[in-house]
Scaffold this motif. Structure first.
Motif, PDB file in Angstrom:
ATOM      1  N   ILE A 161       0.843  -1.204   0.000  1.00  0.00           N
ATOM      2  CA  ILE A 161       0.000   0.000   0.000  1.00  0.00           C
ATOM      3  C   ILE A 161       0.875   1.250   0.000  1.00  0.00           C
ATOM      4  O   ILE A 161       0.628   2.202  -0.764  1.00  0.00           O
ATOM      5  N   ILE A 162       1.908   1.245   0.840  1.00  0.00           N
ATOM      6  CA  ILE A 162       2.815   2.401   0.871  1.00  0.00           C
ATOM      7  C   ILE A 162       3.491   2.583  -0.479  1.00  0.00           C
ATOM      8  O   ILE A 162       3.606   3.708  -0.989  1.00  0.00           O
ATOM      9  N   LEU A 166       3.049   5.870  -3.024  1.00  0.00           N
ATOM     10  CA  LEU A 166       4.210   6.645  -3.480  1.00  0.00           C
ATOM     11  C   LEU A 166       4.286   6.701  -5.005  1.00  0.00           C
ATOM     12  O   LEU A 166       4.628   7.744  -5.580  1.00  0.00           O
ATOM     13  N   VAL A 167       3.957   5.608  -5.676  1.00  0.00           N
ATOM     14  CA  VAL A 167       3.975   5.598  -7.147  1.00  0.00           C
ATOM     15  C   VAL A 167       2.921   6.553  -7.693  1.00  0.00           C
ATOM     16  O   VAL A 167       3.189   7.345  -8.620  1.00  0.00           O
ATOM     17  N   ILE A 168       1.732   6.533  -7.133  1.00  0.00           N
ATOM     18  CA  ILE A 168       0.656   7.430  -7.610  1.00  0.00           C
ATOM     19  C   ILE A 168       1.031   8.889  -7.350  1.00  0.00           C
ATOM     20  O   ILE A 168       0.841   9.750  -8.222  1.00  0.00           O
ATOM     21  N   TYR A 171       3.539  10.018 -10.003  1.00  0.00           N
ATOM     22  CA  TYR A 171       2.933  10.326 -11.302  1.00  0.00           C
ATOM     23  C   TYR A 171       2.105  11.604 -11.271  1.00  0.00           C
ATOM     24  O   TYR A 171       2.083  12.370 -12.234  1.00  0.00           O
ATOM     25  N   VAL A 172       1.438  11.879 -10.155  1.00  0.00           N
ATOM     26  CA  VAL A 172       0.673  13.126 -10.052  1.00  0.00           C
ATOM     27  C   VAL A 172       1.626  14.322 -10.078  1.00  0.00           C
ATOM     28  O   VAL A 172       1.377  15.321 -10.789  1.00  0.00           O
ATOM     29  N   VAL A 173       2.716  14.237  -9.347  1.00  0.00           N
ATOM     30  CA  VAL A 173       3.681  15.343  -9.323  1.00  0.00           C
ATOM     31  C   VAL A 173       4.288  15.540 -10.707  1.00  0.00           C
ATOM     32  O   VAL A 173       4.422  16.672 -11.190  1.00  0.00           O
TER      33      VAL A 173
END
Length: 187
Positions: A161-162, A166-168, A171-173
């Motif tokens: 989950i962590i 962090l991956v999402i 990608y948002v940043v």
């Protein structure tokens, strides 16, 4: 009893003063108590003090010997009287209910595939030990392996989950930075 030549000595001759296993004239020997009262190898000395006795008898203090179980219990092949130890012992009756504890194998496989591979592998190994320990009669070991399997798949789930959060966020940043760097064109 003769051991080869009875000459002046050598490898095959009999020692002076008697053969092997016989009492020498001066007293003492391996199988008998010497007349002076010192300890021999086969008997307990008359003084009775400490471990100075022979090899074939127990010391007077009641400590364990080579051929007997110690009085505290629990030797090789025996369960200690207190019922302690790591496992229930082989050949004992299963606890009430008769079914092995849950091995958590499905959760271990799913968290291995989708969350965290190293922690999931540990969970699979622990869950595979549950049924094998139950079959040989190690009921406490099976319950312990079940709890460890559950602990490891939960750790794998939390790590997964962590990781995905962090991956999402990454990608948002990246998307926000790319959108801000593209110049807007107006006609």
């Amino acid at each position: 009893m003769s051991y080869g030549n009875q000459g002046d000595g050598g490898y095959g001759s009999q020692p002076p003063g008697g053969g092997y296993g016989q009492q020498p004239p001066s007293g003492g020997g391996y199988g008998q108590q010497p007349p002076s009262g010192g300890g021999g190898y086969g008997q307990q000395p008359p003084s009775g003090g400490g471990y100075g006795g022979g090899y074939g008898q127990q010391p007077p203090s009641g400590g364990g010997g080579y051929g007997q179980q110690p009085p505290s219990g629990g030797g090789y092949g025996q369960q200690p009287p207190s019922g302690g130890g790591y496992g229930g012992g082989y050949g004992q009756q299963p606890p009430a209910g008769g079914n092995p504890p849950d091995n958590h194998l499905v959760a271990a496989i799913l968290t291995t595939l989708f969350c965290c591979l190293p922690l999931g592998i540990v969970s699979i190994v622990k869950s595979s030990q549950v049924n094998s320990k139950w079959q040989v009669g190690d009921f406490q070991g099976a319950a312990l392996a079940s709890e460890e399997a559950k602990t490891w798949w939960k750790r794998s789930l939390i790590a997964g989950i962590i990781w995905w959060v962090l991956v999402i966020l990454f990608y948002v940043v990246v998307f926000v930075l790319l959108a801000a760097s593209v110049p807007s064109s107006s006609y």
